[in-house]
Design a protein around this motif. Structure first.
Motif, short mmCIF file in Angstrom:
data_model
loop_
_atom_site.label_atom_id
_atom_site.label_comp_id
_atom_site.label_asym_id
_atom_site.label_seq_id
_atom_site.Cartn_x
_atom_site.Cartn_y
_atom_site.Cartn_z
N LEU A 60 -120.64 -109.23 -37.83
CA LEU A 60 -121.60 -108.17 -37.09
C LEU A 60 -120.64 -107.03 -36.95
CD1 LEU A 60 -124.22 -107.61 -35.10
CD2 LEU A 60 -122.84 -107.39 -33.48
N LYS A 61 -121.01 -105.76 -37.62
CA LYS A 61 -120.40 -104.71 -37.56
C LYS A 61 -121.32 -103.53 -36.79
CE LYS A 61 -118.29 -105.16 -42.24
NZ LYS A 61 -118.42 -104.54 -43.35
N LYS A 71 -125.19 -97.44 -35.80
CA LYS A 71 -125.72 -98.35 -36.93
C LYS A 71 -125.04 -99.67 -36.57
CE LYS A 71 -124.57 -98.66 -41.80
NZ LYS A 71 -123.64 -98.20 -42.90
N ILE A 72 -125.85 -100.58 -36.90
CA ILE A 72 -125.32 -101.96 -36.67
C ILE A 72 -125.77 -102.60 -38.24
CG2 ILE A 72 -126.05 -104.01 -35.68
CD1 ILE A 72 -127.04 -102.49 -33.51
N TYR A 80 -127.19 -120.73 -49.72
CA TYR A 80 -127.89 -120.23 -50.89
C TYR A 80 -127.85 -118.74 -51.07
CZ TYR A 80 -131.16 -118.66 -47.45
OH TYR A 80 -131.57 -118.01 -46.02
N GLY A 81 -126.84 -118.19 -50.20
CA GLY A 81 -126.85 -116.72 -50.30
C GLY A 81 -126.42 -116.09 -49.24
N ARG A 82 -127.31 -114.87 -49.04
CA ARG A 82 -126.61 -114.05 -47.60
C ARG A 82 -127.98 -113.12 -47.20
NH1 ARG A 82 -121.94 -110.29 -49.30
NH2 ARG A 82 -123.61 -109.55 -50.79
N ILE A 83 -128.02 -113.06 -46.08
CA ILE A 83 -129.14 -112.29 -45.55
C ILE A 83 -128.52 -111.12 -44.64
CG2 ILE A 83 -130.84 -112.05 -43.80
CD1 ILE A 83 -131.58 -114.98 -44.25
N ARG A 84 -128.84 -109.84 -44.90
CA ARG A 84 -128.13 -108.71 -44.29
C ARG A 84 -129.04 -107.72 -43.58
NH1 ARG A 84 -125.86 -105.79 -48.22
NH2 ARG A 84 -124.00 -106.99 -48.26
N THR A 85 -129.00 -107.46 -42.19
CA THR A 85 -129.82 -106.36 -41.63
C THR A 85 -129.12 -105.38 -41.08
OG1 THR A 85 -131.04 -108.40 -40.67
CG2 THR A 85 -131.34 -106.40 -39.86
N THR A 86 -129.53 -104.08 -41.39
CA THR A 86 -128.83 -102.93 -41.17
C THR A 86 -129.78 -102.21 -40.20
OG1 THR A 86 -127.69 -102.74 -43.32
CG2 THR A 86 -127.93 -100.67 -42.05
N ILE A 87 -129.45 -101.57 -39.26
CA ILE A 87 -130.31 -100.92 -38.15
C ILE A 87 -129.53 -99.70 -37.79
CG2 ILE A 87 -131.43 -100.94 -35.76
CD1 ILE A 87 -131.22 -104.05 -35.76
N TYR A 88 -130.26 -98.62 -37.98
CA TYR A 88 -129.97 -97.17 -37.80
C TYR A 88 -130.46 -96.84 -36.33
CZ TYR A 88 -128.17 -96.97 -42.71
OH TYR A 88 -127.36 -97.24 -43.69
N LEU A 158 -129.86 -106.04 -31.59
CA LEU A 158 -129.53 -105.06 -30.70
C LEU A 158 -128.65 -105.59 -29.45
CD1 LEU A 158 -132.69 -103.09 -30.78
CD2 LEU A 158 -130.71 -102.43 -31.66
N GLU A 159 -129.26 -106.77 -28.83
CA GLU A 159 -128.46 -107.07 -27.77
C GLU A 159 -127.32 -107.57 -27.87
OE1 GLU A 159 -129.55 -106.86 -24.57
OE2 GLU A 159 -131.20 -105.47 -25.44
#
Length: 167
Positions: A60-61, A71-72, A80-88, A158-159
């Motif tokens: 978590l960055k 930004k998060i 099987y791979g990767r999941i990325r969520t970016t929140i501005y 977010l939390e």
């Protein structure tokens, strides 16, 4: 009848134009965040924050200015791979969310861990976080991840970020 048709088309044009203006404003704000060299980046171990262990771990960055998170990025490695969520964020509320699923390639019937292919990308432009008003754009198809039904489904990220950066 023709007058009514023209009025309806005009209204549709205004609604579309208005929404496009909102998208442009959100993208402008995201570009400001991306180009802000004064933001401080902090990285956390996702497993330590959640108590959940995945095959590929997770991070978590959080990027902050002196007052708030801007930004998060949450990245979870799976078998099987990767999941990325970016929140501005603007004023502590999400304005744009980007979610991607990447799957490892296949070679001779086995997973090729040196090859990651983006199979899904979802972009959510958030107009009103509190009332779940947004526009979603999707590209590709999820293979092994589940989608969220509402912008509120991103609240746990977010939390986690708030808890991790609490001083």
């Amino acid at each position: 009848m023709r007058k009514t048709f023209v009025i309806i088309l005009t209204l549709i044009g205004f609604v579309t134009f208005g929404q496009e203006n909102k998208l442009d404003r959100i993208d402008y704000k995201v570009n400001l965040i991306e180009s802000d060299s004064t933001l401080t980046e902090t990285e956390f171990d996702w497993t330590e924050l959640t108590g959940i262990t995945t095959d590929g771990g997770g991070i978590l960055k959080v990027w902050r200015n002196k007052k708030q998170m801007c930004k998060i990025v949450e990245e979870i490695g799976l078998s099987y791979g990767r999941i990325r969520t970016t929140i501005y964020l603007e004023n502590g509320l999400p304005i744009k969310i980007i979610e991607t699923e990447e799957n490892f390639g296949q070679k001779n019937g086995e997973l090729n861990y040196s090859e990651l292919n983006e199979v899904f990308k979802g972009i959510i432009y958030v107009f009103d976080w509190e009332n779940d008003e947004s526009r979603i754009e999707r590209d590709g198809k999820r293979n092994l991840s589940e989608g969220n039904c509402s912008t509120f489904d991103y609240e746990p990220i977010l939390e986690r970020a708030k808890k991790a950066t609490a001083e």
